[in-house]
Scaffold this active site. Sequence first.
Site, mmCIF file in Angstrom:
data_model
loop_
_atom_site.group_PDB
_atom_site.id
_atom_site.type_symbol
_atom_site.label_atom_id
_atom_site.label_comp_id
_atom_site.label_asym_id
_atom_site.label_seq_id
_atom_site.Cartn_x
_atom_site.Cartn_y
_atom_site.Cartn_z
ATOM 1 N N GLY A 63 128.513 134.957 20.883
ATOM 2 C CA GLY A 63 127.499 134.137 20.238
ATOM 3 C C GLY A 63 126.324 133.664 21.051
ATOM 4 N N ARG A 114 116.810 143.406 10.065
ATOM 5 C CA ARG A 114 117.045 142.006 10.399
ATOM 6 C C ARG A 114 115.964 141.046 9.904
ATOM 7 N NH1 ARG A 114 117.603 140.063 14.904
ATOM 8 N NH2 ARG A 114 119.303 138.639 14.428
ATOM 9 N N TYR A 137 117.372 138.276 7.557
ATOM 10 C CA TYR A 137 117.440 136.924 8.121
ATOM 11 C C TYR A 137 116.076 136.325 8.450
ATOM 12 C CZ TYR A 137 121.735 139.394 9.629
ATOM 13 O OH TYR A 137 122.853 140.183 9.695
ATOM 14 N N CYS A 158 110.777 152.262 0.067
ATOM 15 C CA CYS A 158 110.159 151.936 -1.213
ATOM 16 C C CYS A 158 110.528 150.536 -1.670
ATOM 17 C CB CYS A 158 110.570 152.969 -2.243
ATOM 18 S SG CYS A 158 110.055 154.595 -1.727
ATOM 19 N N GLU A 159 110.152 149.549 -0.915
ATOM 20 C CA GLU A 159 110.235 148.170 -1.400
ATOM 21 C C GLU A 159 109.380 147.263 -0.520
ATOM 22 O OE1 GLU A 159 114.673 147.462 -0.844
ATOM 23 O OE2 GLU A 159 113.827 145.569 -0.157
ATOM 24 N N GLU A 191 133.622 137.024 24.122
ATOM 25 C CA GLU A 191 133.399 138.230 23.317
ATOM 26 C C GLU A 191 131.927 138.443 23.003
ATOM 27 O OE1 GLU A 191 137.204 138.454 20.402
ATOM 28 O OE2 GLU A 191 135.350 137.637 19.600
ATOM 29 N N PRO A 192 131.096 138.616 23.996
ATOM 30 C CA PRO A 192 129.665 138.748 23.712
ATOM 31 C C PRO A 192 129.300 140.118 23.161
ATOM 32 C CG PRO A 192 130.087 139.079 26.049
ATOM 33 C CD PRO A 192 131.406 138.736 25.429
ATOM 34 N N GLY A 193 128.384 140.125 22.220
ATOM 35 C CA GLY A 193 127.837 141.387 21.716
ATOM 36 C C GLY A 193 126.350 141.415 21.991
ATOM 37 N N ARG A 194 125.628 140.558 21.241
ATOM 38 C CA ARG A 194 124.172 140.500 21.333
ATOM 39 C C ARG A 194 123.682 140.351 22.781
ATOM 40 N NH1 ARG A 194 121.114 138.564 16.990
ATOM 41 N NH2 ARG A 194 122.975 137.520 16.197
HETATM 42 N N1 LLP Z 1 133.284 137.870 18.052
HETATM 43 C C1 LLP Z 1 133.350 137.779 16.717
HETATM 44 C C2 LLP Z 1 134.609 137.510 16.091
HETATM 45 C C3 LLP Z 1 132.180 137.967 15.949
HETATM 46 O O1 LLP Z 1 132.257 137.861 14.630
HETATM 47 C C4 LLP Z 1 130.950 138.247 16.582
HETATM 48 C C5 LLP Z 1 129.729 138.461 15.799
HETATM 49 C C6 LLP Z 1 130.947 138.352 17.978
HETATM 50 C C7 LLP Z 1 132.122 138.140 18.688
HETATM 51 C C8 LLP Z 1 129.690 138.666 18.748
HETATM 52 O O2 LLP Z 1 128.719 137.720 18.586
HETATM 53 P P1 LLP Z 1 127.348 137.872 19.406
HETATM 54 O O3 LLP Z 1 127.677 137.656 20.864
HETATM 55 O O4 LLP Z 1 126.839 139.231 19.168
HETATM 56 O O5 LLP Z 1 126.479 136.824 18.859
HETATM 57 N N2 LLP Z 1 124.269 140.873 12.015
HETATM 58 C C9 LLP Z 1 123.938 139.589 12.592
HETATM 59 C C10 LLP Z 1 124.952 139.172 13.627
HETATM 60 C C11 LLP Z 1 126.359 139.091 13.082
HETATM 61 C C12 LLP Z 1 127.332 138.609 14.107
HETATM 62 C C13 LLP Z 1 128.717 138.823 13.624
HETATM 63 N N3 LLP Z 1 129.733 138.455 14.529
HETATM 64 C C14 LLP Z 1 122.534 139.661 13.217
HETATM 65 O O6 LLP Z 1 121.917 140.715 13.160
HETATM 66 O O7 LLP Z 1 122.057 138.658 13.731
#
Ligand code: LLP
Length: 438
Positions: free
Chosen positions: A254, A336, A340, A367-368, A296-299
Amino acid sequence: MITKNKFICENISRTEAGELAFAGVPLSCMAREYSTPLYLFDEDRIRERCRTYLRAVRDGFGLGAKVLYASKAASFKRLYEIMREEGMGIDVVSTGEIFTAYSAGFPLESAYFHSNNKTDRDIEYAMEHGVGTFVVDNEEELLAINEIAISRGIRQRVLLRITPGIDPHTYAAVSTGKVDSKFGSAIETGQADAITALALSLDGIELRGFHCHVGSQVFDSDVYIRAAEVMLRYVAHINDKYAFLAAELDLGGGYGVRYVEEQPEIDIAANIAEVAEYMNALADKLGIPMPQVAFEPGRSIVADAGLTLYTVGTVKRIPGYKTYVSVDGGMTDNPRFALYGAQYTILPVAAPTPDNSVECSVVGRCCESGDIIQESVPLPPDMKRGDLIACLTTGAYNYSMASNYNRLGRPAVVMLSGGKSYLAVKRETEEDITSLDV
Ligand code: LLP
């Protein structure tokens, strides 16, 4: 020679001639070599982010602490190879992500299987592929996992997803820690205790601990401290109530990233150090050993390691109203803004001109009318067909959320490392798009 300029991320610069470069590579070269629209990923930046996280969690919580890359942010084989090489674990949410990681040779023992609704097939598939840990959302799912584990003669390692009841102050679609969330079992309602008791009673389940994830694009560092406190107190409470001491505590992902100049850049290492200090003191106070902590970082692993390169097709000037700059991609490669209202920094690739003042709507070719990548983008007044523009910070939730709306193919993914480029995902062709039609 590349000269350093001040951009929102260090991997953006301009060449001596003034052209925009990414990860040390001039962007017009990438357009010539791979065509557009194109996703670019800075491999060195991804590795640097992984190392920053790993160092921070080990410094704060000891060598057993883990970082699980949340691969929903961007999932393709090359990324899982990088994660393996860097010693990262992964979070997967579907059989598609499991298979992609498996195909890349990622050791699935180090994978954590999320999602709030795992089908029986998902569960079987994950077990067949040796996914190490399931993160269980609710009781029905837990019972299904138990039954399938028993039928396979195994005990499945699980964490339980707990809803700590915290508002992360981010946008609603990505807020997940509040009691009324669709995810997890809430402490406040007693459902967390109930699922814990159930997990401890099941023969096919080996309960390892707890998980929480409060939301995404979170800037408020206090959120992590509050979530960690609630979760650690919960660990102590479960120890008192059921004599079960959690071995693992996963605090989710997050951390927010900087899409536009006005946003801050979070010092991840400092933030994790702060969380660790707080948690270590609290664990002592509560008289419990600190579980093995995971993030658990993604972004924040991939976002600013990504950039999307587009070619301008048409520039429509509606006198007295607005100027539309249409590019050869759109909501199909980056939904996005449409979903959002997400902010992005968009820059022309050519050297900046003194007059850079026309506010444009950068739109796609779908087309939107909602097919907008960004509003109010300052672009040179003479933008024209064939010019290149770059949308920065698109490494997270762009490729992974891309679609084939209007039967448009997804762009290729190209990796950059040490000034060199290589293809990671091919451009989707018309044949690819029809390959499943019977
Ligand atoms: N762990 C869990 C259980 C999650 O649901 C998520 C993200 C993460 C880790 C990773 O979070 P991050 O570090 O990436 O913030 N589609 C949306 C983002 C959805 C996030 C869903 N869960 C966007 O484009 O902003």
